[in-house]
Design a protein around this motif. Structure first.
Motif, mmCIF file in Angstrom:
data_model
loop_
_atom_site.group_PDB
_atom_site.id
_atom_site.type_symbol
_atom_site.label_atom_id
_atom_site.label_comp_id
_atom_site.label_asym_id
_atom_site.label_seq_id
_atom_site.Cartn_x
_atom_site.Cartn_y
_atom_site.Cartn_z
ATOM 1 N N TYR A 188 0.803 -1.038 0.072
ATOM 2 C CA TYR A 188 -0.043 0.000 0.091
ATOM 3 C C TYR A 188 0.766 1.216 0.286
ATOM 4 N N PRO A 189 0.492 2.385 -0.383
ATOM 5 C CA PRO A 189 1.024 3.656 -0.535
ATOM 6 C C PRO A 189 1.681 3.724 0.907
ATOM 7 N N ALA A 190 2.873 4.356 0.925
ATOM 8 C CA ALA A 190 3.545 4.774 2.033
ATOM 9 C C ALA A 190 3.624 3.776 3.229
ATOM 10 N N GLU A 191 3.719 2.463 2.720
ATOM 11 C CA GLU A 191 3.987 1.282 3.598
ATOM 12 C C GLU A 191 4.723 0.252 3.012
ATOM 13 N N ALA A 221 -3.920 -3.023 -4.700
ATOM 14 C CA ALA A 221 -2.634 -2.680 -3.946
ATOM 15 C C ALA A 221 -1.703 -2.550 -5.141
ATOM 16 N N VAL A 222 -0.385 -2.480 -4.935
ATOM 17 C CA VAL A 222 0.603 -2.628 -5.979
ATOM 18 C C VAL A 222 1.255 -3.896 -5.503
ATOM 19 N N TYR A 223 1.378 -4.975 -6.617
ATOM 20 C CA TYR A 223 2.062 -6.209 -6.350
ATOM 21 C C TYR A 223 3.266 -6.403 -6.863
ATOM 22 N N PHE A 224 4.280 -6.716 -6.073
ATOM 23 C CA PHE A 224 5.577 -7.072 -6.488
ATOM 24 C C PHE A 224 6.028 -8.541 -6.565
ATOM 25 N N CYS A 225 6.436 -8.670 -7.568
ATOM 26 C CA CYS A 225 7.053 -10.113 -7.903
ATOM 27 C C CYS A 225 8.679 -9.842 -7.287
ATOM 28 N N ALA A 226 9.320 -10.708 -6.513
ATOM 29 C CA ALA A 226 10.762 -10.737 -6.280
ATOM 30 C C ALA A 226 11.299 -11.990 -6.440
ATOM 31 N N ALA A 227 12.422 -12.166 -6.597
ATOM 32 C CA ALA A 227 13.261 -13.213 -6.889
ATOM 33 C C ALA A 227 14.558 -13.287 -6.166
ATOM 34 N N THR A 228 15.091 -14.334 -5.981
ATOM 35 C CA THR A 228 16.458 -14.638 -5.483
ATOM 36 C C THR A 228 17.077 -15.989 -5.458
#
Lengths: 113, 114
Positions: B39-42, B86-93
């Motif tokens: 969410y914005p600002a979180e 909300a904005v959904y981010f995909c992340a990888a590692t």
């Protein structure tokens, strides 16, 4: 306690100021991270601490100085910042040598004037 | 060079329908993938993850599918709710060794309309 707590939530500083961002977790995580997020961009890694030792520095300018006083605390000392350093600074932590339980704090919104 | 790509900046769906968010990656060393909601600002909130030894992981309304050969993963939300906006981010590692770095995609803004 399953949280990463960051203070302050908002910070406005001048280009000649010195300030510090603080991050705290009590989950027993031994890896802690600083990320920077500009508007409409993904978070970008700045630093990683593992067992209180700096293990990754993503070529961050020296005006950003991280410190890990103990396994629960992570600081980011700021000095002589530029307006383009204005961003959301996110702290995160994870279990030892692992990405499991990778938890972010709510961030500090930094504005450099 | 963007190693994790989310090619849809935004997605709009009706409440109760399925939301499908897509993510592609280029780095063959990535073997663990996470989805975060923001969410914005979180700060980002962890949603669900998947290891490369699996092709599906499910948690309630959220399911992540991984196609290793295509280097593609997707997040399915069923049924979608307005609170999912909300904005959904995909992340990888790479989960091995001492590499703890998460590489994020640019995010997809999901809007669920009542």
């Amino acid at each position: 306690d399953t949280e990463v707590t960051q203070t302050p939530k908002h910070l406005v500083m001048g280009m000649t100021n010195k300030k510090s961002l603080k991050c705290e977790q009590h989950m027993g995580h031994r890896a802690m991270y600083w990320y920077k997020q500009k508007a409409k961009k993904p978070p970008e890694l700045m630093f990683v601490y593992s067992y209180e030792k700096l293990s990754i520095n993503e070529s961050v300018p020296s005006r950003f100085s991280p410190e890990c006083p103990n396994s629960s605390l992570l600081n980011l000392h700021l000095h002589a910042l530029q307006p383009e350093d204005s961003a959301l600074y996110l702290c995160a932590s994870s279990q030892r040598n692992s990405i499991y339980g990778y938890t972010f704090g709510s961030g500090t919104r930094l504005t450099v004037v | 060079d963007q190693q994790v790509k989310q090619n849809s900046p935004s997605l709009s769906v009706q409440e109760g329908r399925i939301s499908i968010l897509n993510c592609d990656y280029t780095n063959s060393m990535f073997d663990y993938f996470l989805w975060y909601k923001k969410y914005p600002a979180e700060g980002p909130t962890f949603l669900i993850s998947i290891s490369s030894i699996k092709d599906k992981n499910e948690d309630g309304r959220f399911t992540v599918f991984l196609n290793k050969s295509a280097k593609h993963l997707s997040l399915h939300i069923v049924p979608s709710q307005p609170g999912d906006s909300a904005v959904y981010f995909c992340a990888a590692t790479n989960s091995g060794g001492s590499n703890y770095k998460l590489t994020f995609g640019k995010g997809t803004l999901l809007t669920v309309n009542p």
